[in-house]
Enzyme design. Structure first.
Site, mmCIF file in Angstrom:
data_model
loop_
_atom_site.group_PDB
_atom_site.id
_atom_site.type_symbol
_atom_site.label_atom_id
_atom_site.label_comp_id
_atom_site.label_asym_id
_atom_site.label_seq_id
_atom_site.Cartn_x
_atom_site.Cartn_y
_atom_site.Cartn_z
ATOM 1 N N ALA A 1 0.834 -1.112 0.320
ATOM 2 C CA ALA A 1 -0.238 -0.055 -0.467
ATOM 3 C C ALA A 1 0.532 1.159 -0.342
ATOM 4 C CB ALA A 1 -0.789 -0.068 0.968
ATOM 5 N N GLY B 1 0.434 -4.920 0.267
ATOM 6 C CA GLY B 1 -0.993 -5.042 0.207
ATOM 7 C C GLY B 1 -0.430 -5.019 -1.894
HETATM 8 C C1 3H9 Z 1 0.787 -2.286 3.326
HETATM 9 O O1 3H9 Z 1 1.312 -2.966 2.315
HETATM 10 C C2 3H9 Z 1 -1.187 -1.979 3.881
HETATM 11 C C3 3H9 Z 1 -1.571 -2.985 3.153
HETATM 12 O O2 3H9 Z 1 -1.895 -4.623 3.873
HETATM 13 C C4 3H9 Z 1 -2.772 -3.358 4.387
HETATM 14 C C5 3H9 Z 1 -4.029 -1.430 2.944
HETATM 15 C C6 3H9 Z 1 -5.392 -1.396 3.944
HETATM 16 N N1 3H9 Z 1 4.366 4.203 0.051
HETATM 17 O O3 3H9 Z 1 13.272 1.174 0.321
HETATM 18 P P1 3H9 Z 1 14.048 2.291 -1.358
HETATM 19 C C7 3H9 Z 1 9.267 4.865 -1.387
HETATM 20 S S1 3H9 Z 1 2.292 -1.434 4.179
HETATM 21 C C8 3H9 Z 1 5.420 4.305 -0.161
HETATM 22 O O4 3H9 Z 1 14.956 3.240 -1.252
HETATM 23 P P2 3H9 Z 1 15.202 -0.110 -2.675
HETATM 24 C C9 3H9 Z 1 10.786 4.844 -0.359
HETATM 25 O O5 3H9 Z 1 10.124 5.767 0.599
HETATM 26 C C10 3H9 Z 1 3.253 -1.128 3.065
HETATM 27 N N2 3H9 Z 1 6.504 4.742 -0.899
HETATM 28 O O6 3H9 Z 1 14.055 1.120 -2.681
HETATM 29 C C11 3H9 Z 1 11.631 5.473 -1.328
HETATM 30 O O7 3H9 Z 1 10.935 6.851 -1.486
HETATM 31 P P3 3H9 Z 1 12.572 7.937 -1.756
HETATM 32 C C12 3H9 Z 1 3.459 -2.610 2.933
HETATM 33 C C13 3H9 Z 1 7.535 3.567 -0.724
HETATM 34 O O8 3H9 Z 1 14.838 -0.813 -3.897
HETATM 35 C C14 3H9 Z 1 11.142 4.446 -2.569
HETATM 36 O O9 3H9 Z 1 10.311 3.985 -2.586
HETATM 37 N N3 3H9 Z 1 4.932 -2.724 2.514
HETATM 38 C C15 3H9 Z 1 6.719 2.367 -0.174
HETATM 39 O O10 3H9 Z 1 16.119 -0.231 -1.350
HETATM 40 C C16 3H9 Z 1 12.115 3.874 -2.775
HETATM 41 O O11 3H9 Z 1 12.724 2.997 -2.254
HETATM 42 C C17 3H9 Z 1 6.350 -2.591 2.689
HETATM 43 O O12 3H9 Z 1 6.967 -2.061 3.945
HETATM 44 C C18 3H9 Z 1 5.622 2.208 0.018
HETATM 45 N N4 3H9 Z 1 5.420 0.672 0.446
HETATM 46 O O13 3H9 Z 1 13.688 -1.331 -1.474
HETATM 47 C C19 3H9 Z 1 7.679 -2.335 1.795
HETATM 48 N N5 3H9 Z 1 7.635 1.531 0.053
HETATM 49 O O14 3H9 Z 1 12.937 7.873 -3.112
HETATM 50 C C20 3H9 Z 1 8.241 -1.154 2.032
HETATM 51 C C21 3H9 Z 1 9.312 1.968 -0.470
HETATM 52 O O15 3H9 Z 1 11.691 9.431 -2.062
HETATM 53 N N6 3H9 Z 1 9.269 -0.966 0.614
HETATM 54 N N7 3H9 Z 1 8.456 3.137 -0.542
HETATM 55 O O16 3H9 Z 1 12.771 7.947 -0.852
HETATM 56 C C22 3H9 Z 1 10.521 -1.559 1.409
HETATM 57 O O17 3H9 Z 1 11.081 -2.201 1.977
HETATM 58 C C23 3H9 Z 1 11.533 -1.284 -0.095
HETATM 59 O O18 3H9 Z 1 10.955 0.215 -0.767
HETATM 60 C C24 3H9 Z 1 11.876 -1.822 -1.173
HETATM 61 C C25 3H9 Z 1 12.378 -1.423 -2.504
HETATM 62 C C26 3H9 Z 1 12.007 -3.473 -0.902
HETATM 63 C C27 3H9 Z 1 10.437 -2.488 -1.550
#
Ligand code: 3H9
Length: 687
Positions: free
Chosen positions: A65, A104
């Site tokens: 999400a 999500g």
């Molecule tokens: C959820 O899903 C809730 C649901 O179950 C229910 C809903 C009702 N949203 O980490 P990076 C941004 S909760 C918005 O540097 P990498 C991040 O801030 C979510 N932004 O890259 C960064 O921005 P900026 C569950 C997001 O390649 C840019 O993307 N999911 C999100 O080292 C690049 O990110 C998670 O917890 C997001 N969800 O790693 C996953 N994710 O460039 C969270 C990232 O402006 N994300 N951004 O600084 C991660 O673990 C890592 O970002 C990922 C990529 C592994 C995906």
């Protein structure tokens, strides 16, 4: 056809391909949700299309999400509804996973009717790490696909699951043979048409209850994460998967909302963004110097740790100290560090890595290095003479860094003819393990020099935080102030073991007196001696730690400090405290645990506010990052300045004024905080 800003659909005969394109990580924000809902509506109304496949552009399928929407008013359609609508779509939909399909994203995939993954794909439900739980059906559909035991472990740890494991568990139906998501989507839709890719609704599958797995998870969480809110809620949600889907989803929703409302959610998400925000500095626009070789001066624990970190990142390292014995000791420390990295699975071969280390007992050898990091004795005369010598040795264009924890880097830079090439790189011990790197930008440090520090941090996979020059920079300055608050509380009557226990129960890995024992009481003692000449007369002084140092109790390095080796209070520390109270005529008073934690946190907030107001930190979230990633501040509390926002400036002002009645010198309301109390401004607005 474009269904929303980020979702489009194309048809090829009887198949439809739905594409999500929402860089950087295809987060399921409102326009993705609108697009997917529209795709389902369109498929339901278009009988000529008999199979569909969903995929994403860019580096990953949906990574969750959109976290930035949390805490804001919800916008329809919600993700749970989108997943339900995908599942009930009359046209079978295959989902193609690549990159990291998380949260999500995996919930969307589990709402589809078959899942294929490209090589290297990883999946997971990491919501627990953000203080929430999978709230779009993840806690209900994962147990249906992979069983309760697998789901409860995956959901309560939030870990990323590699493809082979996800496949074996039943989360993924097949590995795609195509290289690109679009080609894999086309092939999957044709396979559905041909009847070679079976499809089914996850919600139709039944769940075999597994109370043993749930009990075991609860026991593990209560033992290891007693202060966290969401992990136990995750278990409750998975338990509800044994109910009919509708009832289970309802339970999941209620539990999800409880987590969303918890302050821990705010703290953990703040920590997620803090980790990524600190590299956003003005100097990021400058071009860093190329670094191909690194010199480290000083082969003690710190120098050896820094050298280990650089070797692990692939750099050749030249280690310098004055004697061959010191150098050999340094090499042995590095070898032990590398062996540890092999044991932890971080490194394949220690010998190959060690082969990139050279030893030099003269400073002249540093002429070869592009970056020289000085980690010598913490003494201004030692450092200025080293930098003056380096000035004559280092090649033009080399970057000269000091690992000082407290000393004035402007003065160190002034010992050279090239202050623009000098900066502070403050590592934390053990330097090859700790994530934080304070990058101290002195008055005359060139932007390119600072940018080199940030580029190095990236190579070392550390979290860089920019700090200006002041005594102790960001972290040690706050550490000193919060430790002082606890020394005052100790002198006034709180037993130090109560203080440590209260702070640890609030989530810190270690209380301040245990930290002092670990770091060595002599470090703060040296700092106090350095400040003695300039210490204001009004400042209270606690001399119990000095008495301990005088008796040779320096902490773990001498076997005992505040505590004995077995962890019980050192009778000598209790006696020193008694004596000090007696001499000062102090009658001890009781403190509650809550008051101890409030004082500890408030002292941090006061100092952190000043650090931001003085421009030592460029933004409040940088200060939070320092505390979170270098000082054991509990992740779920998000850092002192997030806490300041959550507590509220007006409440803090009242609290500080109350404490000031007993010590008006230490407890002063920072003008910035008083302004914020008046205007209602928050630190969050400055990030
Ligand atoms: C959820 O899903 C809730 C649901 O179950 C229910 C809903 C009702 N949203 O980490 P990076 C941004 S909760 C918005 O540097 P990498 C991040 O801030 C979510 N932004 O890259 C960064 O921005 P900026 C569950 C997001 O390649 C840019 O993307 N999911 C999100 O080292 C690049 O990110 C998670 O917890 C997001 N969800 O790693 C996953 N994710 O460039 C969270 C990232 O402006 N994300 N951004 O600084 C991660 O673990 C890592 O970002 C990922 C990529 C592994 C995906």
């Amino acid at each position: 056809m474009q269904l929303s800003d980020t979702v489009d659909l194309t048809t090829e005969g009887e198949i439809a391909l739905i594409r999500i394109d929402n860089p950087p990580v295809n987060a399921a924000g409102i326009s993705v949700r609108e697009g997917l809902a529209a795709a389902v509506d369109w498929l339901a109304q278009t009988p000529g299309i008999r199979a569909a496949a969903l995929y994403a552009a860019g580096r990953t399928f949906v990574a969750g999400a959109d976290i930035r929407e949390f805490g804001k008013p919800p916008q329809d359609p919600w993700l749970p509804e989108v997943c339900n609508r995908l599942e009930s779509c009359p046209t079978p939909i295959a989902c193609i996973l690549h990159g990291t399909t998380l949260g999500g994203g995996l919930e969307i995939a589990m709402g589809c009717h078959a899942r294929l993954a490209l090589p290297g794909a990883r999946v997971g439900l990491p919501e627990v790490l953000l203080g929430i739980l999978p709230g779009a059906g993840g806690t209900q559909r994962m147990p249906r696909l992979a069983g309760v035991a697998f789901a409860v472990e995956a959901i309560t740890t939030g870990r990323q699951i590699p493809l082979h494991e996800a496949r074996a568990a039943g989360l993924i139906d097949a590995e795609a043979t195509e290289d690109m998501p679009e080609a894999a989507a086309r092939a999957a839709a044709h396979a559905i048409l041909a009847g070679t890719l079976p499809t089914r609704r996850t919600g139709d599958l039944s769940v075999t209850p597994d109370p043993g797995a749930l009990d075991a998870a609860r026991t593990r969480i209560r033992a290891r994460q007693p202060h966290l809110f969401s992990p136990l809620k995750c278990v409750d949600a998975v338990e509800a998967a044994s109910l009919p889907l509708d009832a289970g989803l309802k339970t999941e929703r209620a539990l999800y909302e409880a987590c969303q409302a918890s302050p821990q959610r705010a703290g953990l998400i703040h920590a997620f963004f803090a980790e990524r925000a600190t590299a956003k500095v003005p100097e990021a626009a400058a071009t860093p110097h190329d670094i191909t070789s690194i010199g480290v001066i000083g082969a003690g624990t710190m120098g050896a740790g820094i050298a280990t970190a650089c070797l692990l990142a692939g750099f050749p390292v030249l280690l310098n100290d004055r004697s061959t014995e010191a150098l050999e000791r340094g090499r042995n420390t590095i070898r032990a560090n590398l062996d540890g990295a092999v044991k932890r699975g971080k490194l394949d071969n220690a010998e190959d890595t060690l082969a990139r280390l050279d030893l030099a007992d003269t400073l002249d050898a540093m002429a070869k290095a592009d970056l020289i990091i000085e980690a010598a004795f913490e003494d201004m005369t030692v450092k200025t003479s080293l930098f003056a010598a380096l000035d004559g040795i280092a090649r033009p264009g080399a970057v000269l860094a000091t690992n000082t924890s407290y000393l004035d880097i402007n003065q160190i830079a002034a010992a050279t003819s090239r202050p623009e090439a000098v900066l502070g790189l403050h590592f934390f011990s053990p330097a090859h393990v700790m994530k934080l790197l304070e990058i101290v930008v002195a008055d005359r440090t060139a932007p390119e020099t600072a940018a080199t520090g940030f580029a190095l941090a990236k190579r070392l996979r550390k979290i860089p935080v920019r700090s200006g020059v002041c005594d102790g920079f960001i972290g040690n300055r706050i550490l000193r102030s919060s430790r002082l608050a606890m020394e005052y509380a100790m002198l006034d009557g709180a037993p130090f073991e109560q203080i440590d226990a209260a702070i640890e129960a609030a989530g810190w890995a270690m209380g301040p007196f245990r930290v002092s024992d670990l770091a060595g009481l002599d470090i703060a003692f040296a700092q106090r001696k350095r400040r003695a000449a300039t210490r204001p007369a009004a400042e209270r002084y606690v001399d119990t730690p000095d008495r301990l140092c005088a008796q040779g109790f320096l902490g773990r390095k001498t076997g005992a400090g505040y505590y004995l080796e077995d962890g019980t209070p050192n009778p000598a520390a209790l006696a020193a405290l008694e004596a000090e109270r007696r001499e000062k005529g102090l009658a001890p008073r009781p403190f509650t645990d809550a008051e101890i934690v409030a004082r500890y946190l408030t002292a941090m907030i006061v100092e952190a506010t000043q650090i931001v107001a003085e421009g030592i930190a460029l933004k409040p979230i940088d200060v939070d990052a320092v505390l979170l990633f270098g000082y054991g501040f509990p992740r779920h509390l998000g850092g002192p300045l997030l806490q300041a926002d959550l507590i509220g400036a007006a409440t803090l002002v009242d609290r500080i004024e109350d404490y000031a009645r007993e010590d008006a010198h230490f407890w002063q309301v920072p003008p910035r905080l008083r302004d914020m109390a008046g205007t209602g401004a928050r630190f969050e607005d400055e990030n």
